[in-house]
Design a protein around this motif. Structure first.
Motif, PDB file in Angstrom:
ATOM      1  N   TRP A   1      -0.143  -9.761  -3.910  1.00 50.62           N
ATOM      2  CA  TRP A   1       0.977  -8.933  -4.368  1.00 50.62           C
ATOM      3  C   TRP A   1       0.541  -7.478  -4.529  1.00 50.62           C
ATOM      4  O   TRP A   1       1.178  -6.551  -4.061  1.00 50.62           O
ATOM      5  N   ASN A   2      -0.605  -7.317  -5.193  1.00 53.93           N
ATOM      6  CA  ASN A   2      -1.106  -5.971  -5.475  1.00 53.93           C
ATOM      7  C   ASN A   2      -1.506  -5.216  -4.214  1.00 53.93           C
ATOM      8  O   ASN A   2      -1.601  -3.998  -4.244  1.00 53.93           O
ATOM      9  N   TYR A   3      -1.777  -5.966  -3.131  1.00 50.95           N
ATOM     10  CA  TYR A   3      -2.254  -5.302  -1.918  1.00 50.95           C
ATOM     11  C   TYR A   3      -1.183  -4.391  -1.277  1.00 50.95           C
ATOM     12  O   TYR A   3      -1.472  -3.639  -0.356  1.00 50.95           O
TER      13      TYR A   3
ATOM     14  N   PHE B   1      -9.163  -1.263  -2.834  1.00 51.73           N
ATOM     15  CA  PHE B   1      -8.972  -2.375  -3.776  1.00 51.73           C
ATOM     16  C   PHE B   1     -10.318  -2.943  -4.171  1.00 51.73           C
ATOM     17  O   PHE B   1     -11.136  -3.267  -3.310  1.00 51.73           O
TER      18      PHE B   1
ATOM     19  N   TYR C   1       0.313  -2.186  -3.118  1.00 50.60           N
ATOM     20  CA  TYR C   1       0.404  -1.083  -4.087  1.00 50.60           C
ATOM     21  C   TYR C   1       0.377   0.294  -3.422  1.00 50.60           C
ATOM     22  O   TYR C   1       1.228   1.141  -3.659  1.00 50.60           O
TER      23      TYR C   1
ATOM     24  N   THR D   1      -7.655  -5.224  -7.711  1.00 46.76           N
ATOM     25  CA  THR D   1      -7.298  -4.026  -8.480  1.00 46.76           C
ATOM     26  C   THR D   1      -7.224  -2.784  -7.588  1.00 46.76           C
ATOM     27  O   THR D   1      -8.211  -2.423  -6.943  1.00 46.76           O
ATOM     28  N   PRO D   2      -6.045  -2.113  -7.558  1.00 49.95           N
ATOM     29  CA  PRO D   2      -5.955  -0.890  -6.753  1.00 49.95           C
ATOM     30  C   PRO D   2      -6.695   0.264  -7.429  1.00 49.95           C
ATOM     31  O   PRO D   2      -6.608   0.433  -8.646  1.00 49.95           O
TER      32      PRO D   2
ATOM     33  N   THR E   1      -3.509   3.036 -13.737  1.00 45.31           N
ATOM     34  CA  THR E   1      -4.208   3.006 -12.439  1.00 45.31           C
ATOM     35  C   THR E   1      -5.614   3.574 -12.591  1.00 45.31           C
ATOM     36  O   THR E   1      -5.831   4.545 -13.310  1.00 45.31           O
TER      37      THR E   1
END
Ligand code: HEM
Length: 529
Positions: free
Chosen positions: A24-26, A76, A28, A80-81, A422
């Motif tokens: 999902w975070n990818y 990433f 971002y 985590t971005p 962030t």
């Protein structure tokens, strides 16, 4: 048959859901229109770091190079971005101009779980600001001058200890030895205690220092948690890595500092060390700026004009807060200074012409002062200083600076917005090795920092002590300790490469700091032997 098909569909759907959640975070950086390096599951862009195949310095250097042509880019770490900055002008915004959006590091503060973690490096927001304001006057040049003789005493112990190995022309692991010196300096300057590490290398505090740096479980824990924050919630990492994250010998440290405080308060003992300044702070609420503060101290004095304004409520300096500051002074001062001295000696052994030039400067300065090493004499050694700056360029003790976005921010010159929370990374090691700023970056050349050349690279491309309001508070103390250590050693001994030396040095893939994988081995001999 139908049942098997149903199980397969259920499993497949589960996998799709799991994949969607995990990745999902990818999306971002794509969503924000920020150029990014495509991640792969599960390590994101830092697989070599997690597999311990690459040092942290080289990992971010690789990503920095992949983003060539861009002022910044998205990466990433696990899921985590992270925003990786490349352009020195932009870095200036994040570290200084727009500090109000980035005043914290992404480090946990939990008094119950880690009573030694209430220190400047970790603390957030107003608590950090208030403490920084209070502690800033402790590091003025006047206060450091007061500690000068304590540093030279420890350096003399080191010189004495090396007499025998030098006579025999032995090869020694220099980093461990310098660790004795750093431990003794901190003992006398921070706690007013003689640790005598050269006489008793297994003293509790020496062990504490060694343990801190070899606690790779702690690093692994930290990296794993920042890559995969979900594990925090389920407490997996803690159970996987025994002892990880726990302060090594922490209880011993707390007891020692508390005992010294109690002894001084009961017996009215006063000394010119950091602990005394902390005790004064606790009792008086402030440490005065020196009357003799030099021009260099303007930056420190003006701290309150640049740091974030807000709740100015007074900060109570509790015992835990005092012990935590002692702890961070120990950790920050111990490892960084030892590593700068030993990397520098390694380069001087590889470049004997530079070693001779530094030694000639030390000799001249000492001769002109009747052989006595004073604060003024050490300040006059400009080539020694250039050599240290070059060491810090090639081997910055802290290879990356990190900030957390504390307030939504639009990246200057773009429409891209980054959210509160962030992570932002400034890859100091990569910047220091960028040929655009430092041509032929692997060459050790102190003349890069000569009067004529020192403005040839942008200010924010050279960051060995960080920058902005969260710049290293112990910078001048650390530099002084490194100068004294090197000047005393070079005035007595020669250092050369031996069979065990690794040239070029290979950096450790498990340390969060820049350290040599197999230590730093050098041959030591008396001068002109
Ligand atoms: C040559 C030696 C040293 C080097 C290379 C070094 C480097 C650094 C760096 C790169 C940072 C992060 C700055 C940033 O994020 O912008 C830092 C922070 C810090 N350093 Fe040092 N350091 C050294 C010596 C010391 C010493 C001797 C002390 C204490 C006596 C010290 C105490 C600290 C503290 C407390 C912070 C956190 C400051 C804050 O967040 O307000 N350092 N250091």
């Amino acid at each position: 048959m139908l049942a098997t098909l149903q199980v397969a569909i259920a499993l497949g759907s589960l996998l799709v859901i799991l994949y969607t959640i995990l990745t999902w975070n990818y999306g971002y950086w794509k969503k924000r229109g920020v150029h990014y390096i495509p991640p792969t599951l599960p390590a994101g862009n830092v697989k070599e770091l997690i597999m311990q195949k690459m040092s942290i310095s080289h990992m971010y250097d690789k990503l920095y190079k992949q983003l060539q042509g861009h002022r910044f880019g998205g990466i990433f770490r696990g899921f985590t971005p992270i925003l990786l900055l490349r352009d020195p002008e932009l870095i200036k915004h994040f570290l200084t101009k727009d500090f109000i959006h980035f005043h914290d590091r992404n480090l946990p503060v939990d008094e119950k779980k880690n009573p030694l973690g209430l220190h400047l490096f970790f603390l957030h927001g107003h608590l950090w600001r208030n403490l920084r304001m209070k502690l800033t006057p402790t590091f003025t040049s006047g206060k450091i001058k007061m500690m000068f003789s304590l540093i030279t005493e420890s350096s003399q112990e080191m010189v004495k200890y090396l007499e025998e190995p030098a006579k025999k022309g032995e090869s020694i692991e220099i980093k461990d030895l310098i660790g004795h010196f750093s431990t003794d300096v901190i003992g006398s300057c921070a706690f007013g205690t003689q640790f005598n590490s050269f006489k008793d290398p297994d003293t509790g505090f020496r062990k504490f220092g060694r343990g801190l740096m070899s606690n790779s479980g702690g690093l692994l824990n930290q990296i794993t948690l920042t890559c995969f924050p979900i594990l925090k919630a389920v407490g997996v990492v803690k159970s996987l890595i025994p002892g990880a994250g726990k302060p090594y010998y922490g209880d011993m440290f707390i007891t020692l500092v508390k005992d010294v405080i109690e002894y001084r308060e009961k017996n009215g003992v006063e000394r010119s060390d950091f602990l005394q300044m902390l005790i004064k702070l606790k009792n008086k609420g402030k440490v005065d700026f020196d009357d003799v503060a030099s021009k260099d101290d303007d930056y420190l004095k003006n701290m309150d004009k640049i740091v974030t304004k807000g709740n100015d409520g007074d900060l109570e300096l509790t015992e835990n807060l005092m012990v935590s500051q002692c702890f961070v002074f120990f950790v920050a001062g111990y490892e960084t200074s030892s590593s700068v001295i030993s990397f520098c000696l390694h380069e001087l052994a590889v470049n004997p012409d530079i070693q001779s030039r530094v030694r000639a400067e030390v000799d001249n300065a000492l001769d002109e002062n009747g052989g006595e090493l004073t604060y003024g004499v050490i300040q006059s050694m400009t080539y020694l200083e250039q050599t240290i700056y070059e060491t810090l360029r090639k081997y910055p003790s802290v290879p990356n600076l990190e900030r957390m976005c504390t307030k939504e921010y639009v990246i200057p010159g773009t429409d891209a917005t980054i959210d509160k929370g962030t992570l932002v990374m400034i890859p100091s090691y990569a910047l220091h090795h960028d040929p655009e700023y430092f041509p032929d970056p692997e060459k050790f050349d102190p003349d890069r920092f000569s009067k004529e050349n020192k403005n040839s690279f942008p200010q924010y491309s050279y960051l060995p002590f960080g920058e902005g309001p969260r710049i290293c508070i112990g910078m001048r103390f650390g530099l002084m300790q490194v100068k004294v250590g090197l000047a005393t050693l070079l005035s007595k001994y020669e250092f050369s490469i031996c069979e065990k030396s690794s040239v070029p040095l290979i950096l450790s893939p498990v340390s969060p700091l820049t350290t040599a994988k197999a230590g730093i081995w050098l041959k030591i001999s008396p001068r002109d032997s």
